[in-house]
Design an enzyme around this catalytic site. Structure first.
Site, PDB file in Angstrom:
ATOM      1  N   ALA A 198       0.821  -1.222   0.000  1.00  0.00           N
ATOM      2  CA  ALA A 198       0.000   0.000   0.000  1.00  0.00           C
ATOM      3  C   ALA A 198       0.848   1.262   0.000  1.00  0.00           C
ATOM      4  CB  ALA A 198      -0.919  -0.016   1.225  1.00  0.00           C
ATOM      5  N   ASN A 231       1.793  -6.695 -15.829  1.00  0.00           N
ATOM      6  CA  ASN A 231       1.335  -5.437 -16.437  1.00  0.00           C
ATOM      7  C   ASN A 231      -0.188  -5.485 -16.550  1.00  0.00           C
ATOM      8  OD1 ASN A 231       0.648  -3.321 -18.291  1.00  0.00           O
ATOM      9  ND2 ASN A 231       2.820  -3.221 -18.836  1.00  0.00           N
ATOM     10  N   GLY A 274       0.483  -8.223  -8.765  1.00  0.00           N
ATOM     11  CA  GLY A 274       1.046  -7.446  -9.887  1.00  0.00           C
ATOM     12  C   GLY A 274       2.544  -7.268  -9.789  1.00  0.00           C
ATOM     13  N   GLY A 327       3.695   1.795  -1.724  1.00  0.00           N
ATOM     14  CA  GLY A 327       4.465   2.008  -2.953  1.00  0.00           C
ATOM     15  C   GLY A 327       3.729   2.916  -3.934  1.00  0.00           C
ATOM     16  N   ARG A 328       4.403   3.222  -5.057  1.00  0.00           N
ATOM     17  CA  ARG A 328       3.790   4.114  -6.070  1.00  0.00           C
ATOM     18  C   ARG A 328       2.492   3.526  -6.616  1.00  0.00           C
ATOM     19  NH1 ARG A 328       9.412   4.952  -7.143  1.00  0.00           N
ATOM     20  NH2 ARG A 328       9.399   2.848  -7.916  1.00  0.00           N
ATOM     21  N   LYS A 351      12.678   2.468 -11.244  1.00  0.00           N
ATOM     22  CA  LYS A 351      12.243   1.077 -11.433  1.00  0.00           C
ATOM     23  C   LYS A 351      13.393   0.140 -11.067  1.00  0.00           C
ATOM     24  CE  LYS A 351      10.014  -2.134 -14.650  1.00  0.00           C
ATOM     25  NZ  LYS A 351       9.112  -2.693 -13.637  1.00  0.00           N
ATOM     26  N   HIS A 365      11.539   2.875 -18.890  1.00  0.00           N
ATOM     27  CA  HIS A 365      10.823   3.172 -17.643  1.00  0.00           C
ATOM     28  C   HIS A 365      11.598   4.215 -16.849  1.00  0.00           C
ATOM     29  CE1 HIS A 365       8.834  -0.692 -18.555  1.00  0.00           C
ATOM     30  NE2 HIS A 365       7.842  -0.222 -17.830  1.00  0.00           N
ATOM     31  N   HIS A 366      10.949   4.731 -15.795  1.00  0.00           N
ATOM     32  CA  HIS A 366      11.543   5.736 -14.910  1.00  0.00           C
ATOM     33  C   HIS A 366      12.788   5.198 -14.186  1.00  0.00           C
ATOM     34  CE1 HIS A 366       9.743   3.608 -11.462  1.00  0.00           C
ATOM     35  NE2 HIS A 366       8.746   3.369 -12.295  1.00  0.00           N
TER      36      HIS A 366
HETATM   37  N1  LIG Z   1       1.374  -5.212 -12.770  1.00  0.00           N
HETATM   38  C1  LIG Z   1       1.534  -3.930 -13.139  1.00  0.00           C
HETATM   39  O1  LIG Z   1       0.791  -3.385 -13.987  1.00  0.00           O
HETATM   40  C2  LIG Z   1       2.653  -3.123 -12.526  1.00  0.00           C
HETATM   41  C3  LIG Z   1       2.795  -1.758 -12.813  1.00  0.00           C
HETATM   42  C4  LIG Z   1       3.786  -1.036 -12.144  1.00  0.00           C
HETATM   43  C5  LIG Z   1       4.619  -1.679 -11.226  1.00  0.00           C
HETATM   44  N2  LIG Z   1       4.472  -3.016 -11.007  1.00  0.00           N
HETATM   45  C6  LIG Z   1       5.269  -3.751 -10.030  1.00  0.00           C
HETATM   46  O2  LIG Z   1       4.639  -3.590  -8.755  1.00  0.00           O
HETATM   47  C7  LIG Z   1       5.651  -3.610  -7.738  1.00  0.00           C
HETATM   48  C8  LIG Z   1       5.597  -2.301  -6.960  1.00  0.00           C
HETATM   49  O3  LIG Z   1       5.871  -1.235  -7.849  1.00  0.00           O
HETATM   50  P1  LIG Z   1       5.976   0.275  -7.350  1.00  0.00           P
HETATM   51  O4  LIG Z   1       6.299   1.085  -8.528  1.00  0.00           O
HETATM   52  O5  LIG Z   1       4.791   0.614  -6.503  1.00  0.00           O
HETATM   53  O6  LIG Z   1       7.289   0.145  -6.421  1.00  0.00           O
HETATM   54  P2  LIG Z   1       7.710   1.010  -5.179  1.00  0.00           P
HETATM   55  O7  LIG Z   1       7.134   2.377  -5.233  1.00  0.00           O
HETATM   56  O8  LIG Z   1       9.210   0.848  -5.057  1.00  0.00           O
HETATM   57  O9  LIG Z   1       6.988   0.257  -3.948  1.00  0.00           O
HETATM   58  C9  LIG Z   1       7.451  -0.979  -3.483  1.00  0.00           C
HETATM   59  C10 LIG Z   1       6.503  -1.484  -2.415  1.00  0.00           C
HETATM   60  O10 LIG Z   1       7.014  -2.733  -1.904  1.00  0.00           O
HETATM   61  C11 LIG Z   1       7.255  -2.614  -0.513  1.00  0.00           C
HETATM   62  N3  LIG Z   1       8.420  -3.386  -0.095  1.00  0.00           N
HETATM   63  C12 LIG Z   1       9.711  -2.979   0.080  1.00  0.00           C
HETATM   64  N4  LIG Z   1      10.475  -3.990   0.520  1.00  0.00           N
HETATM   65  C13 LIG Z   1       9.648  -5.070   0.644  1.00  0.00           C
HETATM   66  C14 LIG Z   1       9.818  -6.405   1.062  1.00  0.00           C
HETATM   67  N5  LIG Z   1      11.012  -6.866   1.450  1.00  0.00           N
HETATM   68  N6  LIG Z   1       8.746  -7.236   1.070  1.00  0.00           N
HETATM   69  C15 LIG Z   1       7.530  -6.807   0.666  1.00  0.00           C
HETATM   70  N7  LIG Z   1       7.291  -5.524   0.277  1.00  0.00           N
HETATM   71  C16 LIG Z   1       8.346  -4.677   0.244  1.00  0.00           C
HETATM   72  C17 LIG Z   1       7.450  -1.120  -0.270  1.00  0.00           C
HETATM   73  O11 LIG Z   1       7.202  -0.824   1.084  1.00  0.00           O
HETATM   74  P3  LIG Z   1       7.913   0.417   1.843  1.00  0.00           P
HETATM   75  O12 LIG Z   1       8.100   1.509   0.829  1.00  0.00           O
HETATM   76  O13 LIG Z   1       6.916   0.750   2.892  1.00  0.00           O
HETATM   77  O14 LIG Z   1       9.217  -0.105   2.364  1.00  0.00           O
HETATM   78  C18 LIG Z   1       6.397  -0.550  -1.213  1.00  0.00           C
HETATM   79  O15 LIG Z   1       5.100  -0.651  -0.672  1.00  0.00           O
HETATM   80  C19 LIG Z   1       6.971  -3.856  -8.474  1.00  0.00           C
HETATM   81  O16 LIG Z   1       7.218  -5.234  -8.538  1.00  0.00           O
HETATM   82  C20 LIG Z   1       6.699  -3.290  -9.861  1.00  0.00           C
HETATM   83  O17 LIG Z   1       7.561  -3.779 -10.848  1.00  0.00           O
HETATM   84  C21 LIG Z   1       3.496  -3.738 -11.628  1.00  0.00           C
END
Ligand SMILES: NC(=O)c1ccc[n+]([C@@H]2O[C@H](COP(=O)([O-])OP(=O)(O)OC[C@H]3O[C@@H](n4cnc5c(N)ncnc54)[C@H](OP(=O)(O)O)[C@@H]3O)[C@@H](O)[C@H]2O)c1
Length: 229
Positions: free
Chosen positions: A8, A106, A80, A10-11, A140, A136-137
């Site tokens: 919750a 995705n 995701g 994360g971005r 990532k 990507h940004h």
């Molecule tokens: N399926 C799709 O369409 C799609 C689109 C975009 C991204 N993604 C993927 O979704 C994921 C999150 O992306 P994002 O851009 O939101 O990344 P992000 O902003 O870096 O957020 C990462 C999230 O994971 C948490 N986290 C950090 N260390 C962890 C651990 N050891 N165990 C479990 N959770 C942990 C973070 O928590 P804290 O910040 O509180 O430490 C944060 O909530 C990535 O795998 C990304 O590639 C998927």
């Protein structure tokens, strides 16, 4: 829906929470998260699943916590996360024998259509070379992107090999382009995500779809059939 949102903080998690504020029943982060105890909308970010929800969405970096919670509570789970290990994929497949699981690196419907077009063109266009560009940004964490890897694996199944080229730059949300070259001509197929909301909206559409499903493993190909004519 009453959604337990893992990742919750994360971005992508925040984008989902903004789009579906009234449907977020639990905001969950990993036990070492610096955001524990803070607010996400009206919810307090917690390290534990309390089973006040009827569906789980996981957009963290690791699916173990949500898999254990969903299996124990016997609830559907949308995942995701990209860059999963083979062990994590096996855990998902095993759990999907007991509960409905939707997995996609995705969630964009446009990207699912892009993949279909790429596979179609690559198998029909004779003797072409394939180059797959993804951008990507800079924040990532994985490269190549999960979507580029997934498309290249699907192309491999049709006997085609694509060279993947990754760019990390500025605030690019997500761009993928397949170039099909012969000596005389070139086809380009491209997809651009303008905003992270496309992934957030796709995750919510996947959750609505999954609520009606039996145990099994579902993906964007099922959502395409469900959402588009
Ligand atoms: N399926 C799709 O369409 C799609 C689109 C975009 C991204 N993604 C993927 O979704 C994921 C999150 O992306 P994002 O851009 O939101 O990344 P992000 O902003 O870096 O957020 C990462 C999230 O994971 C948490 N986290 C950090 N260390 C962890 C651990 N050891 N165990 C479990 N959770 C942990 C973070 O928590 P804290 O910040 O509180 O430490 C944060 O909530 C990535 O795998 C990304 O590639 C998927």
């Amino acid at each position: 829906m009453k959604i337990a949102l893992f990742g919750a903080t994360g971005r992508l998690g925040r984008a989902i929470a903004t789009l579906a504020e009234s449907e977020i029943s639990e905001a969950i982060a990993h036990p070492a998260s610096p955001s524990l105890g803070k607010k996400l909308g009206s919810r307090t970010i917690s390290p534990r699943f309390e089973n006040h929800s009827n569906i789980l969405i996981d957009v963290s970096l690791s699916p173990e916590q949500s898999l254990a919670a969903a299996t124990q509570a016997h609830l559907p789970l949308v995942i995701g996360i990209t860059a999963l290990t083979p062990e994590q994929m096996s855990q998902i497949e095993e759990a999907s024998k007991k509960i409905p699981i939707f997995y996609s690196p995705n969630f964009s419907l446009g990207m699912a259509l892009f993949k279909k077009l790429c596979l179609d063109a690559a198998t029909r266009f004779p003797a072409c070379t394939l180059d797959l560009f993804e951008a990507h940004h800079i924040l990532k964490k994985d490269a190549p992107s999960g979507s580029a890897l997934h498309l290249s694996e699907e192309l491999e199944k049709s006997g085609k090999t694509a060279s993947i080229h990754s760019i990390r730059s500025g605030k690019i949300v997500g761009e993928h382009k397949l170039l099909l070259n012969t000596d005389e001509e070139r086809i380009e197929i491209a997809h651009t995500a303008h905003s992270r909301d496309v992934f957030a909206r796709g995750a919510l559409t996947a959750a609505r779809f999954l609520q009606k499903q039996k145990p099994g493993l579902y993906g964007m190909e099922h959502l395409l059939l469900y959402s588009l004519p």
